[in-house]
Scaffold this active site. Structure first.
Site, PDB file in Angstrom:
ATOM      1  N   SER A   1       0.847  -1.202   0.000  1.00  0.00           N
ATOM      2  CA  SER A   1       0.000   0.000   0.000  1.00  0.00           C
ATOM      3  C   SER A   1       0.876   1.244   0.000  1.00  0.00           C
ATOM      4  O   SER A   1       1.646   1.474   0.944  1.00  0.00           O
ATOM      5  CB  SER A   1      -0.898   0.016   1.231  1.00  0.00           C
ATOM      6  OG  SER A   1      -1.429   1.320   1.399  1.00  0.00           O
TER       7      SER A   1
ATOM      8  N   MET B   1     -12.179   4.301  -0.470  1.00  0.00           N
ATOM      9  CA  MET B   1     -12.842   4.499   0.817  1.00  0.00           C
ATOM     10  C   MET B   1     -13.550   5.835   0.731  1.00  0.00           C
ATOM     11  O   MET B   1     -13.152   6.826   1.364  1.00  0.00           O
ATOM     12  CB  MET B   1     -11.809   4.445   1.955  1.00  0.00           C
ATOM     13  CG  MET B   1     -11.358   3.019   2.250  1.00  0.00           C
ATOM     14  SD  MET B   1      -9.814   2.947   3.157  1.00  0.00           S
ATOM     15  CE  MET B   1      -8.654   3.080   1.791  1.00  0.00           C
TER      16      MET B   1
ATOM     17  N   MET C   1      -9.119   8.072  -0.039  1.00  0.00           N
ATOM     18  CA  MET C   1     -10.014   8.425   1.080  1.00  0.00           C
ATOM     19  C   MET C   1     -10.561   9.833   0.879  1.00  0.00           C
ATOM     20  O   MET C   1      -9.830  10.714   0.426  1.00  0.00           O
ATOM     21  CB  MET C   1      -9.245   8.367   2.409  1.00  0.00           C
ATOM     22  CG  MET C   1      -8.568   7.028   2.668  1.00  0.00           C
ATOM     23  SD  MET C   1      -7.851   6.956   4.310  1.00  0.00           S
ATOM     24  CE  MET C   1      -6.864   5.452   4.177  1.00  0.00           C
TER      25      MET C   1
ATOM     26  N   HIS D   1      -1.184  -1.236  -4.295  1.00  0.00           N
ATOM     27  CA  HIS D   1      -2.461  -0.913  -3.632  1.00  0.00           C
ATOM     28  C   HIS D   1      -2.532   0.591  -3.370  1.00  0.00           C
ATOM     29  O   HIS D   1      -1.637   1.166  -2.732  1.00  0.00           O
ATOM     30  CB  HIS D   1      -2.539  -1.701  -2.318  1.00  0.00           C
ATOM     31  CG  HIS D   1      -3.841  -1.590  -1.604  1.00  0.00           C
ATOM     32  ND1 HIS D   1      -4.937  -2.369  -1.911  1.00  0.00           N
ATOM     33  CD2 HIS D   1      -4.227  -0.791  -0.574  1.00  0.00           C
ATOM     34  CE1 HIS D   1      -5.941  -2.063  -1.098  1.00  0.00           C
ATOM     35  NE2 HIS D   1      -5.538  -1.106  -0.276  1.00  0.00           N
TER      36      HIS D   1
ATOM     37  N   MET E   1     -11.454  -5.955   5.577  1.00  0.00           N
ATOM     38  CA  MET E   1     -10.629  -5.020   6.343  1.00  0.00           C
ATOM     39  C   MET E   1     -10.257  -5.645   7.688  1.00  0.00           C
ATOM     40  O   MET E   1     -11.143  -6.094   8.429  1.00  0.00           O
ATOM     41  CB  MET E   1     -11.383  -3.697   6.581  1.00  0.00           C
ATOM     42  CG  MET E   1     -11.609  -2.844   5.342  1.00  0.00           C
ATOM     43  SD  MET E   1     -10.124  -2.442   4.398  1.00  0.00           S
ATOM     44  CE  MET E   1      -9.140  -1.594   5.628  1.00  0.00           C
TER      45      MET E   1
ATOM     46  N   ASP F   1      -6.520  -6.367   4.437  1.00  0.00           N
ATOM     47  CA  ASP F   1      -5.915  -5.036   4.435  1.00  0.00           C
ATOM     48  C   ASP F   1      -5.919  -4.488   5.861  1.00  0.00           C
ATOM     49  O   ASP F   1      -6.986  -4.266   6.441  1.00  0.00           O
ATOM     50  CB  ASP F   1      -6.747  -4.144   3.498  1.00  0.00           C
ATOM     51  CG  ASP F   1      -6.148  -2.763   3.287  1.00  0.00           C
ATOM     52  OD1 ASP F   1      -5.127  -2.442   3.908  1.00  0.00           O
ATOM     53  OD2 ASP F   1      -6.730  -2.009   2.495  1.00  0.00           O
TER      54      ASP F   1
ATOM     55  N   ASP G   1      -4.746   3.601  -1.755  1.00  0.00           N
ATOM     56  CA  ASP G   1      -5.816   3.907  -0.804  1.00  0.00           C
ATOM     57  C   ASP G   1      -6.367   5.312  -1.020  1.00  0.00           C
ATOM     58  O   ASP G   1      -5.702   6.303  -0.721  1.00  0.00           O
ATOM     59  CB  ASP G   1      -5.284   3.774   0.631  1.00  0.00           C
ATOM     60  CG  ASP G   1      -5.118   2.320   1.041  1.00  0.00           C
ATOM     61  OD1 ASP G   1      -6.087   1.554   0.879  1.00  0.00           O
ATOM     62  OD2 ASP G   1      -4.019   1.950   1.487  1.00  0.00           O
TER      63      ASP G   1
ATOM     64  N   HIS H   1      -8.330   1.051  -3.961  1.00  0.00           N
ATOM     65  CA  HIS H   1      -9.264   0.839  -2.849  1.00  0.00           C
ATOM     66  C   HIS H   1      -9.962   2.156  -2.538  1.00  0.00           C
ATOM     67  O   HIS H   1      -9.355   3.064  -1.972  1.00  0.00           O
ATOM     68  CB  HIS H   1      -8.443   0.325  -1.649  1.00  0.00           C
ATOM     69  CG  HIS H   1      -9.241   0.077  -0.407  1.00  0.00           C
ATOM     70  ND1 HIS H   1      -8.635  -0.182   0.811  1.00  0.00           N
ATOM     71  CD2 HIS H   1     -10.578   0.033  -0.175  1.00  0.00           C
ATOM     72  CE1 HIS H   1      -9.569  -0.367   1.726  1.00  0.00           C
ATOM     73  NE2 HIS H   1     -10.757  -0.232   1.168  1.00  0.00           N
TER      74      HIS H   1
HETATM   75  C1  DX5 Z   1      -6.330   1.468   5.766  1.00  0.00           C
HETATM   76  C2  DX5 Z   1      -5.788   1.210   4.376  1.00  0.00           C
HETATM   77  C3  DX5 Z   1      -4.651   0.249   4.311  1.00  0.00           C
HETATM   78  C4  DX5 Z   1      -3.427   0.671   5.038  1.00  0.00           C
HETATM   79  C5  DX5 Z   1      -2.703  -0.564   5.482  1.00  0.00           C
HETATM   80  O1  DX5 Z   1      -7.498   2.186   5.671  1.00  0.00           O
HETATM   81  O2  DX5 Z   1      -6.820   0.678   3.554  1.00  0.00           O
HETATM   82  O3  DX5 Z   1      -4.338  -0.121   2.985  1.00  0.00           O
HETATM   83  O4  DX5 Z   1      -2.595   1.479   4.281  1.00  0.00           O
HETATM   84  O5  DX5 Z   1      -1.620  -0.166   6.246  1.00  0.00           O
HETATM   85  P1  DX5 Z   1      -0.828  -1.132   7.203  1.00  0.00           P
HETATM   86  O6  DX5 Z   1      -0.360  -2.300   6.376  1.00  0.00           O
HETATM   87  O7  DX5 Z   1       0.277  -0.288   7.692  1.00  0.00           O
HETATM   88  O8  DX5 Z   1      -1.786  -1.578   8.270  1.00  0.00           O
HETATM   89 ZN    ZN Z   2      -6.483  -0.339   1.437  1.00  0.00          ZN
END
Ligand code: DX5
Ligand code: ZN
Length: 219
Positions: A9, A70, A38, A34, A141, A179, A36, A68
């Site tokens: 990620s 969110m 948000m 990956h 998750m 994740d 993320d 991903h």
């Molecule tokens: C959290 C994200 C993850 C996050 C994982 O909302 O979707 O992808 O970056 O990070 P680690 O591996 O550090 O828990």
């Molecule tokens: Zn993620």
């Protein structure tokens, strides 16, 4: 496991040298990148979006971009992320009304992008059932979404098992991605439960030798 995939990620990468960090994990054997996304509404954090996916696609034409979302009402952004070059788009089952989730997943497929549905920790496995046949992947998750570097939630293991048996019983070939908090100590637990795509932020980008960090996850 032969079909085990590692998806670093970039939330834990250094954004001032994102291209170098991504090149390093790709050279080190990352299967997916990956991303993320948000929106500050679905989760209490704001990260990155369409322009970053577009830049990654331009510089890494053959990298598999696992995006991903969110974000609230993710159907609004399917075309933008498909145009930017996402290979797979994950939306959250909690992010809209069921009818809109169905339409968003169909729109993702129609754009030639792989559809994935994600469940937050408090969302039961059964909620994914109506969409199982539409999916290439399910994302469980293993932390509350929003931030990297949180602790793995072991109480999500039964859910991974439940989803894996639902998929197998239906005779489907849906991947299960996990994740949050995935590290060398937690990876064997999720793999044993039935996950085959491991997202890892801090346990890969937080290490100086990223290739070794990914190998440690493969076990
Ligand atoms: C959290 C994200 C993850 C996050 C994982 O909302 O979707 O992808 O970056 O990070 P680690 O591996 O550090 O828990
Ligand atoms: Zn993620």
């Amino acid at each position: 496991m032969t079909n085990l995939k590692i998806a670093p990620s970039i939330l834990s990468a250094d954004f001032t040298r994102l291209g170098d960090d991504v090149r390093e994990v790709l050279d080190g054997g990352a299967d997916y990148i990956h991303v993320d996304v948000m929106d500050g509404l679905f989760v209490p954090n704001i990260t990155i979006g369409v322009p970053v996916v577009k830049s990654l696609r331009k510089v890494f034409p053959s990298a598999f971009l696992d995006v991903h979302l969110m974000i609230e009402k993710p159907g609004r952004y399917v075309d933008a992320f498909a145009d930017a070059g996402a290979d797979l788009l994950t939306i959250h089952v909690e992010a809209d009304e069921p009818q809109n989730i169905t339409e968003a997943l169909a729109a993702i497929r129609a754009r030639g992008v792989k559809p994935c549905l994600s469940l937050k920790p408090k969302t039961p496995a059964a909620l994914a059932l109506p969409w199982l046949e539409m999916l290439d992947m399910l994302l469980v998750m293993t932390v509350e979404p929003g931030f990297g570097g949180q602790s793995f939630m072991a109480d999500q293991l039964p859910k991974i098992r439940e989803l894996r048996s639902m998929i197998d019983l239906a005779g489907l070939s849906c991947d299960i991605e996990v994740d949050g908090g995935i590290a060398p100590d937690t990876a064997p637990l999720v793999i044993e439960a039935g996950a085959n795509v491991l997202v890892a932020g801090s346990s890969v980008f937080g290490k100086t030798d990223r290739a070794a960090a990914m190998n440690a996850l493969r076990g």
